[in-house]
Design an enzyme around this catalytic site. Sequence first.
Site, PDB file in Angstrom:
ATOM      1  N   ASP A   1     -26.599   5.558  -6.059  1.00 12.48           N
ATOM      2  CA  ASP A   1     -26.326   6.987  -6.172  1.00 12.48           C
ATOM      3  C   ASP A   1     -26.672   7.675  -4.855  1.00 12.48           C
ATOM      4  O   ASP A   1     -27.493   7.191  -4.087  1.00 12.48           O
ATOM      5  CB  ASP A   1     -27.151   7.613  -7.313  1.00 12.48           C
ATOM      6  CG  ASP A   1     -26.541   8.890  -7.859  1.00 12.48           C
ATOM      7  OD1 ASP A   1     -25.998   8.853  -8.978  1.00 12.48           O
ATOM      8  OD2 ASP A   1     -26.592   9.930  -7.163  1.00 12.48           O
TER       9      ASP A   1
ATOM     10  N   TYR B   1      -9.231  17.523 -10.702  1.00  8.26           N
ATOM     11  CA  TYR B   1      -9.916  16.498 -11.501  1.00  8.26           C
ATOM     12  C   TYR B   1      -8.903  15.601 -12.216  1.00  8.26           C
ATOM     13  O   TYR B   1      -8.979  14.369 -12.148  1.00  8.26           O
ATOM     14  CB  TYR B   1     -10.836  17.188 -12.514  1.00  8.26           C
ATOM     15  CG  TYR B   1     -11.645  16.244 -13.365  1.00  8.26           C
ATOM     16  CD1 TYR B   1     -12.771  15.599 -12.846  1.00  8.26           C
ATOM     17  CD2 TYR B   1     -11.299  15.985 -14.687  1.00  8.26           C
ATOM     18  CE1 TYR B   1     -13.522  14.726 -13.625  1.00  8.26           C
ATOM     19  CE2 TYR B   1     -12.049  15.114 -15.471  1.00  8.26           C
ATOM     20  CZ  TYR B   1     -13.152  14.491 -14.937  1.00  8.26           C
ATOM     21  OH  TYR B   1     -13.894  13.625 -15.710  1.00  8.26           O
TER      22      TYR B   1
HETATM   23  N1  LIG Z   1     -19.676  14.013 -19.114  1.00 12.30           N
HETATM   24  C1  LIG Z   1     -18.447  14.028 -19.579  1.00 12.30           C
HETATM   25  O1  LIG Z   1     -18.147  14.725 -20.578  1.00 12.30           O
HETATM   26  C2  LIG Z   1     -17.373  13.182 -18.941  1.00 12.30           C
HETATM   27  C3  LIG Z   1     -16.129  13.123 -19.569  1.00 12.30           C
HETATM   28  C4  LIG Z   1     -15.125  12.330 -19.022  1.00 12.30           C
HETATM   29  C5  LIG Z   1     -15.364  11.620 -17.867  1.00 12.30           C
HETATM   30  N2  LIG Z   1     -16.575  11.687 -17.249  1.00 12.30           N
HETATM   31  C6  LIG Z   1     -16.745  10.905 -16.024  1.00 12.30           C
HETATM   32  O2  LIG Z   1     -17.908  10.093 -16.123  1.00 12.30           O
HETATM   33  C7  LIG Z   1     -18.516   9.930 -14.843  1.00 12.30           C
HETATM   34  C8  LIG Z   1     -19.986  10.332 -14.914  1.00 12.30           C
HETATM   35  O3  LIG Z   1     -20.064  11.664 -15.406  1.00 12.30           O
HETATM   36  P1  LIG Z   1     -21.443  12.364 -15.809  1.00 12.30           P
HETATM   37  O4  LIG Z   1     -21.113  13.362 -16.823  1.00 12.30           O
HETATM   38  O5  LIG Z   1     -22.491  11.350 -16.060  1.00 12.30           O
HETATM   39  O6  LIG Z   1     -21.744  13.133 -14.441  1.00 12.30           O
HETATM   40  P2  LIG Z   1     -23.136  13.458 -13.723  1.00 12.30           P
HETATM   41  O7  LIG Z   1     -22.824  14.577 -12.787  1.00 12.30           O
HETATM   42  O8  LIG Z   1     -24.233  13.611 -14.689  1.00 12.30           O
HETATM   43  O9  LIG Z   1     -23.390  12.133 -12.887  1.00 12.30           O
HETATM   44  C9  LIG Z   1     -22.602  11.807 -11.791  1.00 12.30           C
HETATM   45  C10 LIG Z   1     -23.460  11.042 -10.815  1.00 12.30           C
HETATM   46  O10 LIG Z   1     -22.626  10.704  -9.689  1.00 12.30           O
HETATM   47  C11 LIG Z   1     -23.389  10.926  -8.525  1.00 12.30           C
HETATM   48  N3  LIG Z   1     -22.502  11.163  -7.391  1.00 12.30           N
HETATM   49  C12 LIG Z   1     -21.758  12.269  -7.128  1.00 12.30           C
HETATM   50  N4  LIG Z   1     -21.122  12.113  -5.960  1.00 12.30           N
HETATM   51  C13 LIG Z   1     -21.477  10.896  -5.472  1.00 12.30           C
HETATM   52  C14 LIG Z   1     -21.159  10.172  -4.303  1.00 12.30           C
HETATM   53  N5  LIG Z   1     -20.356  10.684  -3.352  1.00 12.30           N
HETATM   54  N6  LIG Z   1     -21.682   8.936  -4.128  1.00 12.30           N
HETATM   55  C15 LIG Z   1     -22.517   8.419  -5.069  1.00 12.30           C
HETATM   56  N7  LIG Z   1     -22.878   9.057  -6.187  1.00 12.30           N
HETATM   57  C16 LIG Z   1     -22.354  10.285  -6.383  1.00 12.30           C
HETATM   58  C17 LIG Z   1     -24.277  12.132  -8.832  1.00 12.30           C
HETATM   59  O11 LIG Z   1     -25.393  12.196  -7.970  1.00 12.30           O
HETATM   60  C18 LIG Z   1     -24.640  11.864 -10.286  1.00 12.30           C
HETATM   61  O12 LIG Z   1     -25.835  11.115 -10.407  1.00 12.30           O
HETATM   62  C19 LIG Z   1     -17.693  10.769 -13.871  1.00 12.30           C
HETATM   63  O13 LIG Z   1     -16.759   9.951 -13.213  1.00 12.30           O
HETATM   64  C20 LIG Z   1     -16.984  11.758 -14.787  1.00 12.30           C
HETATM   65  O14 LIG Z   1     -15.768  12.226 -14.257  1.00 12.30           O
HETATM   66  C21 LIG Z   1     -17.579  12.467 -17.758  1.00 12.30           C
END
Ligand SMILES: NC(=O)c1ccc[n+]([C@@H]2O[C@H](COP(=O)([O-])OP(=O)(O)OC[C@H]3O[C@@H](n4cnc5c(N)ncnc54)[C@H](O)[C@@H]3O)[C@@H](O)[C@H]2O)c1
Length: 269
Positions: A38, A155
Amino acid sequence: MSDSETRRVALVTGSAGGIGLGIARALGASGFAVWLADVQQDLVHQSADELKGEGIDASGIVLDVTKAADWEAAIAEVSKAHRGLDVLVNNAGISTRGTIESTDEAMWDQTLNVNLRGAWLGIKTALPLLRTRRGTIVNIGSTRATQPLPGLFPYVISKAGLLGLTRQVAVECMGEGISCNMVAPGWVDTPNERKIQARYGRPDFPTGIKNLTTPDDIGAAVVYLSSPAGRKTTGDILYIDSGLHCADDAGMVYVADHTPAYKQRIEKN
Ligand SMILES: NC(=O)c1ccc[n+]([C@@H]2O[C@H](COP(=O)([O-])OP(=O)(O)OC[C@H]3O[C@@H](n4cnc5c(N)ncnc54)[C@H](O)[C@@H]3O)[C@@H](O)[C@H]2O)c1
């Protein structure tokens, strides 16, 4: 051969918290040595320590998925420790909001860079190591990859692109026994998602969202795709969204069999 060379190994990006941490925990609990990668330096090590406290073989690594040099350093570290990689999970992602017109070039570039280019760089760099184990790649997409929603312009495009990337990688790697799939979550209850929903007008999230899932649910799907049975699937999309992708109203239609922790929470709400 030492234990660290024979043990199955997984690297999960964006795993300092949220869904990525759930995936790392699920893989770790099923016996993988997990690398949490991360951009958040302190939190990624803290989360790796948290998993170690649960008896999981976990290591934290600082990685910005948009930087090729970071990927090279991370993969070199995994290679030094294990000489191979079984599972690469491209989970790091940012959830930006904008329409065709309100999205500016900076938001477009940032979203596509993290959500799409980051996954490509990771796969490209990790492939030699994945080949040594006939490994698997799981990209974390979204229901929105195939079900667009107004206001999610960059997105949706990034996740649709990630689906194209998933299928292209699957056909290019098929002959080598490497599989590549997309897991598509719908609403997932994570601390960050609560903040995002509050910012965009749903302060009571996740109240009333009956097709909510949890990071544990997404983790279980990744464990399945990494298992011998799951390895028969490639180039596919596995929705973990309690039916959101096939609902007319992208809303609250179906209560799946959720984890006990989730049931308790939804009952309270
Ligand atoms: N939470 C939801 O409802 C949901 C729904 C559909 C898809 N998603 C997808 O699931 C994945 C995780 O989502 P989440 O809700 O846990 O998000 P989150 O924001 O809680 O976690 C994302 C993580 O990615 C890290 N990150 C961001 N940019 C980065 C980079 N350049 N290099 C390395 N790490 C990086 C952040 O520091 C964070 O720890 C994402 O791809 C998101 O699009 C989430």
